[in-house]
Every structure is written in structure tokens, then in C-alpha cells.
Scaffold this motif. Structure first.
Motif, PDB file in Angstrom:
ATOM      1  N   UNK A 178       0.802  -1.231   0.000  1.00 35.93           N
ATOM      2  CA  UNK A 178       0.000   0.000   0.000  1.00 35.93           C
ATOM      3  C   UNK A 178       0.837   1.283   0.000  1.00 35.93           C
ATOM      4  N   UNK A 179       2.008   1.253   0.662  1.00 30.54           N
ATOM      5  CA  UNK A 179       2.851   2.466   0.693  1.00 30.54           C
ATOM      6  C   UNK A 179       3.437   2.720  -0.693  1.00 30.54           C
ATOM      7  N   UNK A 180       3.853   1.629  -1.339  1.00 30.79           N
ATOM      8  CA  UNK A 180       4.404   1.753  -2.694  1.00 30.79           C
ATOM      9  C   UNK A 180       3.337   2.307  -3.642  1.00 30.79           C
ATOM     10  N   UNK A 181       2.105   1.834  -3.464  1.00 22.33           N
ATOM     11  CA  UNK A 181       1.018   2.305  -4.329  1.00 22.33           C
ATOM     12  C   UNK A 181       0.833   3.820  -4.177  1.00 22.33           C
ATOM     13  N   UNK A 182       0.840   4.294  -2.945  1.00 23.30           N
ATOM     14  CA  UNK A 182       0.700   5.747  -2.701  1.00 23.30           C
ATOM     15  C   UNK A 182       1.876   6.506  -3.295  1.00 23.30           C
ATOM     16  N   UNK A 183       3.087   5.988  -3.069  1.00 26.32           N
ATOM     17  CA  UNK A 183       4.296   6.662  -3.545  1.00 26.32           C
ATOM     18  C   UNK A 183       4.312   6.731  -5.071  1.00 26.32           C
ATOM     19  N   UNK A 184       3.742   5.695  -5.704  1.00 26.93           N
ATOM     20  CA  UNK A 184       3.778   5.608  -7.167  1.00 26.93           C
ATOM     21  C   UNK A 184       2.802   6.578  -7.842  1.00 26.93           C
ATOM     22  N   UNK A 185       1.857   7.106  -7.069  1.00 22.76           N
ATOM     23  CA  UNK A 185       0.823   7.966  -7.664  1.00 22.76           C
ATOM     24  C   UNK A 185       1.482   9.151  -8.379  1.00 22.76           C
ATOM     25  N   UNK A 186       1.132   9.336  -9.620  1.00 18.80           N
ATOM     26  CA  UNK A 186       1.685  10.462 -10.389  1.00 18.80           C
ATOM     27  C   UNK A 186       3.036  10.153 -11.016  1.00 18.80           C
ATOM     28  N   UNK A 187       3.644   9.028 -10.641  1.00 19.83           N
ATOM     29  CA  UNK A 187       4.935   8.653 -11.224  1.00 19.83           C
ATOM     30  C   UNK A 187       4.776   8.114 -12.636  1.00 19.83           C
ATOM     31  N   UNK A 188       5.887   8.092 -13.369  1.00 17.13           N
ATOM     32  CA  UNK A 188       5.879   7.615 -14.749  1.00 17.13           C
ATOM     33  C   UNK A 188       6.159   6.103 -14.764  1.00 17.13           C
ATOM     34  N   UNK A 189       5.161   5.313 -15.175  1.00 15.23           N
ATOM     35  CA  UNK A 189       5.307   3.853 -15.134  1.00 15.23           C
ATOM     36  C   UNK A 189       6.353   3.347 -16.123  1.00 15.23           C
ATOM     37  N   UNK A 190       6.705   4.194 -17.085  1.00 15.40           N
ATOM     38  CA  UNK A 190       7.687   3.770 -18.096  1.00 15.40           C
ATOM     39  C   UNK A 190       9.067   4.356 -17.854  1.00 15.40           C
ATOM     40  N   UNK A 191       9.287   4.990 -16.703  1.00 13.97           N
ATOM     41  CA  UNK A 191      10.567   5.674 -16.466  1.00 13.97           C
ATOM     42  C   UNK A 191      11.738   4.688 -16.461  1.00 13.97           C
ATOM     43  N   UNK A 192      11.534   3.528 -15.858  1.00 13.26           N
ATOM     44  CA  UNK A 192      12.597   2.520 -15.810  1.00 13.26           C
ATOM     45  C   UNK A 192      12.033   1.191 -16.302  1.00 13.26           C
ATOM     46  N   UNK A 193      12.784   0.537 -17.193  1.00 10.20           N
ATOM     47  CA  UNK A 193      12.292  -0.721 -17.781  1.00 10.20           C
ATOM     48  C   UNK A 193      12.692  -1.899 -16.911  1.00 10.20           C
ATOM     49  N   UNK A 194      11.900  -2.174 -15.877  1.00 12.97           N
ATOM     50  CA  UNK A 194      12.177  -3.330 -15.030  1.00 12.97           C
ATOM     51  C   UNK A 194      11.689  -4.597 -15.735  1.00 12.97           C
ATOM     52  N   UNK A 195      12.354  -5.760 -15.450  1.00 17.80           N
ATOM     53  CA  UNK A 195      11.964  -7.008 -16.145  1.00 17.80           C
ATOM     54  C   UNK A 195      10.584  -7.514 -15.720  1.00 17.80           C
ATOM     55  N   UNK A 196       9.874  -8.135 -16.663  1.00 22.49           N
ATOM     56  CA  UNK A 196       8.548  -8.721 -16.392  1.00 22.49           C
ATOM     57  C   UNK A 196       8.641 -10.241 -16.256  1.00 22.49           C
ATOM     58  N   UNK A 197       9.808 -10.806 -16.619  1.00 19.96           N
ATOM     59  CA  UNK A 197       9.970 -12.260 -16.591  1.00 19.96           C
ATOM     60  C   UNK A 197       9.127 -12.905 -17.682  1.00 19.96           C
ATOM     61  N   UNK A 198       9.318 -14.190 -17.895  1.00 17.18           N
ATOM     62  CA  UNK A 198       8.500 -14.883 -18.890  1.00 17.18           C
ATOM     63  C   UNK A 198       8.360 -16.328 -18.448  1.00 17.18           C
ATOM     64  N   UNK A 199       7.380 -17.016 -19.003  1.00 14.98           N
ATOM     65  CA  UNK A 199       7.248 -18.436 -18.703  1.00 14.98           C
ATOM     66  C   UNK A 199       7.011 -19.141 -20.031  1.00 14.98           C
ATOM     67  N   UNK A 200       7.508 -20.377 -20.167  1.00 17.20           N
ATOM     68  CA  UNK A 200       7.382 -21.082 -21.440  1.00 17.20           C
ATOM     69  C   UNK A 200       5.923 -21.278 -21.834  1.00 17.20           C
ATOM     70  N   UNK A 201       5.691 -21.491 -23.114  1.00 15.87           N
ATOM     71  CA  UNK A 201       4.348 -21.734 -23.648  1.00 15.87           C
ATOM     72  C   UNK A 201       3.660 -22.847 -22.843  1.00 15.87           C
ATOM     73  N   UNK A 202       2.419 -22.634 -22.464  1.00 17.03           N
ATOM     74  CA  UNK A 202       1.691 -23.670 -21.726  1.00 17.03           C
ATOM     75  C   UNK A 202       1.982 -23.675 -20.232  1.00 17.03           C
ATOM     76  N   UNK A 203       2.877 -22.766 -19.783  1.00 21.30           N
ATOM     77  CA  UNK A 203       3.186 -22.688 -18.357  1.00 21.30           C
ATOM     78  C   UNK A 203       2.795 -21.299 -17.840  1.00 21.30           C
TER      79      UNK A 203
END
Ligand code: KG4
Ligand code: ZN
Length: 343
Positions: A187-212
């Protein structure tokens, strides 16, 4: 069936009275956050002692707020697992004693199954009927667990994907800690993030193989640590907001991506989300867009039933009173009880 529910699996001490698995007459939650804040996380010994101290008062308040006498109850339900062993013991033993004293059936409920089924508890302002929306894909995201769940029908659920390391809430909590934001981080991160640019830093999203449909969040936390080493925070609050927003977005996108993949490959007729992280507005908004895109009805747990609560425990007992694994007279707590063993 009029059921008293008790939840003490982690650091919330909660009691609730629910009629027929649907109507929540009271839901009282005592959060121990202040007792654990100085340690940056839950200390099991402190948590179990606090449960012992406050549970009797919380149960009394739940009965009082529901306007129900103990003698009117028709069943007692408590979380039997998974969770912290010493914490589960407090609530489950109290429930056993009450059931014995009042001569009532005892239900030992799986905490994760309860989170999954919390999407079926009608919100105060009403909800669409859910009968036609099975099988439902339920993203279950909390501080300790992250699973994509196939809910075939009430009482029949199984995880189709789980996290290989950190849970989503844990990733948010650890990220917030690295940013010096305090605990609990989500919840604190959510408040802090308000108004911030979601694309400012390209953090990894990870991936999972097809069917997983597995998740992994430990790399994301490391990416944040490296980012902060390379680019320390300055005094500009906008910098902090950008980092918080980008980090939160990476967690949300990782969840949305897996859910989207499951919707694409499955025969789901509904989409749900439950657990503490399901309170997050950004996640709720993106799930709404996803449900629209796939033309499935959306069943988000009401915010008051997302974070740990006893209403979901009493509701699941009332919904499935004949489910054998939940009948608990001769059972003990199970700290590692997996989700979906009710079949
Ligand atoms: O379901 P829950 O109360 O406890 C567990 O069973 O783990 O979930 C707690 C988790 C914590 O990690 C907390 O940071 C996260 O839910 N959380 C949130 C929000 N509110 C709670 N995460 C993101 N945004 C929120 N608004
Ligand atoms: Zn929980």
C-alpha cells in the motif's frame, strides 16, 4: 448456517459472523502491523503472542457487531493452514474449544481456498450473479502466495501456475524496503507511485514457457537493487515516484501477462482476483481492461475481503459445509496445506 469464523494464520487477528456462506453480519480485523513494523516483517513469536492476547476480545466484538448470541451459532470455522504454525494453533485451538463447548461442528478451512472463494462473497453494494461464470480464472495474490487458479465450481479449484520464488506481495514489500518506504510495502508503494511515470525505468517482467503459467519475482527485486546502485535516489520526490511506479508496474504486468496467457489458452468464462495485492488499484484497472478484451465478467474480491479476514473463512465453511477435508474435529493445523485439495 450461521457460522463464526476465526483467522490467525499470519499477523491479522480476525473474527467474523457469516450467514449461509454469503451474508457477512460482522467482520472484525485487528492488524498487528504496528507490532512488527520495527522489524520490517512479521515476527512469528510476536504474532502468536498477540493472537493469544487479542483473540477473545475480537471474537466477542464479532458476535456483538453481528447481534448474535453464541448460543445461536450453528458452526465454528477457523483457518487450519497454510500459515505460521504457532499462529494457526492459536485460532484453531480456540475454535476447537468453542465448538466443543457449544456442541457445534468444527470447520478447518484452507486459507488459500478461502482467498480464491472470496470473489464469490457479495460486496456491500451487490454483485452480479456468478453462477454462469465457471470455470473462472482467479488470480490469487498475497504476501505469501501467488497463484493462477482454475475455479471449476465452488469447492473445486486447482493452481495452474504458481511463483517459483517470491510472492507478488513479497516483491512489493521488498521493493518498498529497498526504497526506504517502510512496511507493509504494497500500500505504501502504491501511494508513492501515484503520479509517477510507469515507463521511467524498464524493469523485467519475466516470462514463462508456452503452456506454463509460473511467476518469478526475485530477478525484479535484484534489478531494483542494481538500479539504485547505479542511480541513487535524489531529493526530488518525482524521482522516487517514477521508480515506485515503474517497479509496481512490472509486478502488475507480470501478473496480467500470465492471466492473459491463461485466458487465451483456456475455456474460462469469468476472471477473478483475490488476496492482499488485489487491493491495488492499478492491478484492478488493468484486470478490468483484460476482462473487457476477453469479454468475460470480472469478479474482483471486495477490498475489505482481499487482505486477511475471517469473513472469507466463515463464508467458505458456510458455502461448503459438507466438504470432507474441511470437517476438522479430529484434525490438527497444517502449516503447508496446499491450495485446492478439497476435491
Ligand atoms: O492476503 P494478505 O493480507 O496476507 C497474506 O495472506 O499474505 O496480503 C498481504 C499482502 C502484503 O504483501 C501487502 O503489501 C499487499 O498484500 N497489499 C498490497 C496492497 N494492500 C496490501 N499490495 C499492493 N497494493 C495494495 N494496495
Ligand atoms: Zn492471506
Amino acid at each position: 448456517m450461521l457460522i463464526l469464523g476465526i483467522e490467525t494464520s499470519c499477523d491479522e487477528t480476525a473474527a467474523a459472523v457469516v450467514r449461509s456462506g454469503r451474508t457477512v453480519l460482522s467482520s472484525v480485523i485487528y492488524s498487528q502491523v504496528a507490532r512488527h513494523a520495527a522489524y520490517g516483517g512479521v515476527v512469528p513469536e510476536i504474532a502468536s503472542r498477540a493472537h493469544v492476547e487479542v483473540l477473545p476480545g475480537i471474537v466477542a466484538r464479532a458476535l456483538d457487531e453481528a447481534g448474535v448470541q453464541a448460543g445461536e451459532l450453528e458452526g465454528i470455522a477457523a483457518t487450519r493452514g497454510p500459515g505460521l504454525a504457532t499462529c494457526l494453533l492459536v485460532g484453531f485451538t480456540a475454535a476447537k474449544a468453542l465448538a466443543l463447548r457449544l456442541g457445534l461442528p468444527l470447520f478447518g478451512i484452507n486459507h488459500l481456498d478461502a482467498h480464491v472463494h472470496s470473489v464469490l462473497i457479495p460486496a456491500v453494494d451487490g454483485k452480479p450473479e456468478v453462477a454462469a461464470d465457471f470455470p473462472m480464472l482467479v488470480l490469487t495474490v498475497s504476501g505469501g502466495h501467488t497463484s493462477l487458479v482454475r475455479l471449476e465450481a465452488p469447492g473445486r479449484c486447482r493452481a495452474i501456475g504458481e511463483t517459483h520464488d517470491d510472492a507478488a506481495g513479497e516483491a512489493l514489500d521488498k521493493g518498498a524496503k529497498l526504497l526506504g518506504l517502510g512496511y507493509p510495502g504494497g500500500p505504501i508503494l502504491e501511494k508513492t507511485a501515484a503520479g509517477g511515470n510507469v515507463g521511467a525505468i524498464a524493469f523485467p517482467r519475466g516470462s514463462s514457457p508456452e503452456g506454463h503459467y509460473g511467476f518469478s519475482f526475485s530477478g525484479l527485486k535484484t534489478a531494483l537493487r542494481y538500479h539504485l546502485q547505479r542511480t541513487p535516489l535524489d531529493d526530488n520526490p518525482a524521482t522516487l515516484a517514477d521508480v515506485a511506479a515503474s517497479y509496481q508496474e512490472a509486478v502488475v504486468d507480470a501478473l496480467i501477462n500470465r492471466a492473459e496467457k491463461a485466458l487465451r489458452h483456456g475455456d474460462y468464462r469469468g476472471l477473478g482476483c483475490a488476496g492482499g495485492v488485489a487491493r491495488n488499484k492499478r492491478l484492478r484497472d488493468k484486470l478490468a481492461t483484460l476482462a473487457d478484451r476477453h469479454r468475460v465478467p470480472l469478479h474482483l474480491a471486495a477490498p475489505e475481503y482481499c487482505t486477511d479476514n475471517a469473513a472469507m473463512i466463515a463464508a467458505l465453511a458456510g458455502l461448503l459445509p459438507d466438504q470432507a477435508p474441511y470437517r476438522a474435529e479430529a484434525r490438527d493445523v497444517d502449516p503447508t496445506w496446499p491450495l485446492g485439495t478439497v476435491d
